[in-house]
Scaffold this active site. Structure first.
Site, PDB file in Angstrom:
ATOM      1  N   SER A  10       0.813  -1.214   0.000  1.00 45.00           N
ATOM      2  CA  SER A  10       0.000   0.000   0.000  1.00 45.00           C
ATOM      3  C   SER A  10       0.847   1.265   0.000  1.00 45.00           C
ATOM      4  O   SER A  10       2.030   1.251   0.361  1.00 45.00           O
ATOM      5  CB  SER A  10      -0.920   0.005   1.235  1.00 45.00           C
ATOM      6  OG  SER A  10      -0.136   0.022   2.422  1.00 45.00           O
ATOM      7  N   ASP A  20      -5.543  -8.160  12.705  1.00 52.21           N
ATOM      8  CA  ASP A  20      -4.810  -8.053  13.960  1.00 52.21           C
ATOM      9  C   ASP A  20      -5.817  -8.098  15.109  1.00 52.21           C
ATOM     10  O   ASP A  20      -7.012  -7.845  14.910  1.00 52.21           O
ATOM     11  CB  ASP A  20      -4.022  -6.741  14.003  1.00 52.21           C
ATOM     12  CG  ASP A  20      -2.882  -6.772  15.001  1.00 52.21           C
ATOM     13  OD1 ASP A  20      -2.709  -7.809  15.672  1.00 52.21           O
ATOM     14  OD2 ASP A  20      -2.160  -5.769  15.115  1.00 52.21           O
ATOM     15  N   ASP A  30       5.111  -3.139   8.845  1.00 51.75           N
ATOM     16  CA  ASP A  30       5.694  -2.858   7.531  1.00 51.75           C
ATOM     17  C   ASP A  30       7.172  -2.499   7.659  1.00 51.75           C
ATOM     18  O   ASP A  30       8.008  -2.939   6.860  1.00 51.75           O
ATOM     19  CB  ASP A  30       4.936  -1.713   6.855  1.00 51.75           C
ATOM     20  CG  ASP A  30       3.439  -1.989   6.762  1.00 51.75           C
ATOM     21  OD1 ASP A  30       3.079  -3.100   6.360  1.00 51.75           O
ATOM     22  OD2 ASP A  30       2.654  -1.092   7.093  1.00 51.75           O
ATOM     23  N   PHE A  34      -2.303 -13.399  15.057  1.00 48.16           N
ATOM     24  CA  PHE A  34      -3.639 -13.635  14.509  1.00 48.16           C
ATOM     25  C   PHE A  34      -3.555 -14.173  13.083  1.00 48.16           C
ATOM     26  O   PHE A  34      -4.332 -15.047  12.685  1.00 48.16           O
ATOM     27  CB  PHE A  34      -4.451 -12.339  14.539  1.00 48.16           C
ATOM     28  CG  PHE A  34      -5.768 -12.434  13.828  1.00 48.16           C
ATOM     29  CD1 PHE A  34      -6.787 -13.228  14.322  1.00 48.16           C
ATOM     30  CD2 PHE A  34      -5.993 -11.742  12.635  1.00 48.16           C
ATOM     31  CE1 PHE A  34      -8.012 -13.330  13.659  1.00 48.16           C
ATOM     32  CE2 PHE A  34      -7.204 -11.838  11.968  1.00 48.16           C
ATOM     33  CZ  PHE A  34      -8.209 -12.637  12.482  1.00 48.16           C
TER      34      PHE A  34
END
Length: 380
Positions: A14, A120, A252, A149
């Protein structure tokens, strides 16, 4: 440095105009460490979703494929490493998967870090139809960096005991053939705290996160003297402090640093007895690692990624404490909904301090704590 020797990363994730998540959190750190980076944006948003409102567009599968195909026609698809992160939907992720398969078939030595960004804290923030596509991508990856998760989602194993953690990691290695698994931020729940060996366990389970790395056993044929234990994945672990407040883009940043610092050992045979000396890094400032036990290439990379990420988070937290009172108001869903700028000002003051921390990104002034071998992770 000979420019032809510089490694090249293709980053597919992104993009936000303001702030540091996705590619904005990954590309600059990679460049600071000497990598050329080619960037493909899966979304183009004004800011991250934590602000409560944003505007922008999502790239369609056709648009992504058009970029990939044009790069190939122009002989510009030349990465030595691939990094993929947030992709909003199944069609777009299928396009990314097609690219990963093609690159893997053409470049067997490609180092591919797959960050399966799905959710998450027990919640998905992508459509559920991306899950089977991520499972198809797993065998193509060199490294994956899911949170706890996402591990549960990929393996259908709820992480609530050491036995379940062993099962989930085994599925990722044995069923999906992932060489290196890194779980970057596991909350230190009571069962996990009690399962940790003394070399890893902190004095208390409060305000701590656990990072785990697991490397599959070598594909080399074992010698007749090799024990069964040596053929199990090698697990390392390290606890880090949990800083207060909300941060975005941390995963990230961590994944980019993990990819940057990962260098395969000279031998194709990797075991827990190797004291890994990584191949020369593109960075002229590899952070000094404290003396510690023998490690593996992925544990070496994770130790550096954790140290630098924690440094950037401390810079960000310390900066947030200096902001005017109206930018430090605590979270309150009702008040935030009534006055959106209340939340926006708070988010704006907690964007990662990457530019201000660029020396740390290069390793200057950062002390790296080595990951510790998790003895007896697989039992006696």
């Amino acid at each position: 440095m000979d420019t032809e020797s510089v490694e090249r990363v293709l980053s597919v994730q992104s993009h936000v105009v303001y702030g540091y998540v996705g590619g904005k959190a990954a590309v600059f750190p990679l460049q600071c460490l000497g990598y050329d980076v080619d960037v493909v944006n899966t979304v183009h948003f004004s800011n991250h979703s934590g602000y409560g409102r944003s505007g922008g567009t999502k790239a369609t599968a056709a648009e992504l494929n058009a970029v990939f195909e044009s790069m190939e026609r122009n002989e510009l698809m030349v990465p030595t490493r691939l990094l993929t992160g947030y992709v909003p939907g199944a069609e777009g992720l299928s396009a990314v998967a097609g690219l990963a398969r093609k690159l893997r078939s053409e470049k067997p030595d490609l180092i591919y870090l797959l960050d399966p960004v799905m959710g998450d804290s027990g919640k998905l923030y992508v459509a559920a139809d991306v899950i089977p596509i991520y499972r198809e991508l797993l065998p193509l990856a060199t490294i994956i960096s899911p949170n706890w998760f996402e591990v549960e989602t990929l393996t259908n194993v709820r992480l609530d005991s050491l036995q379940s953690l062993r099962k989930a990691i085994s599925i990722l290695h044995d069923t999906y053939h992932v060489p290196h698994v890194v779980i970057s931020s596991m909350p230190l729940t009571r069962w996990l705290y009690e399962a940790l060996p003394p070399s890893v366990r902190p004095p208390t389970d409060e305000d701590q996160l656990l990072c785990i790395t697991s490397s599959a056993p070598s594909s080399c044929s074992p010698s007749s003297a090799a024990s069964a234990q040596a053929q199990l994945p090698t697990v390392h672990a390290l606890c880090v402090p949990l800083l207060p407040g909300y941060f975005s883009g941390v995963g990230d940043l961590f994944s980019a640093l993990l990819l940057a610092h990962f260098h395969r050992a000279p031998s194709t045979c990797i075991s827990s007895s190797i004291s890994a000396s990584p191949s020369p890094s593109p960075s002229a400032h590899e952070p000094p690692t404290s003396a510690g036990p023998p490690t593996s290439p992925i544990a070496h990379a994770a130790a550096h990624a954790l140290a630098v990420t924690q440094h950037i988070l401390r810079l960000t937290h310390e900066h947030a404490l200096t902001l005017p009172a109206e930018q430090r108001l605590p979270s309150d869903d009702e008040l935030d909904a009534a006055e959106p700028l209340r939340k926006i000002r708070r988010m704006r003051g907690r964007e990662l301090r990457l530019v201000q921390g660029q020396a740390a990104l290069r390793g200057v002034g950062v002390e790296v704590r080595p990951m510790q071998v998790w003895e007896d992770f697989w039992g006696a």
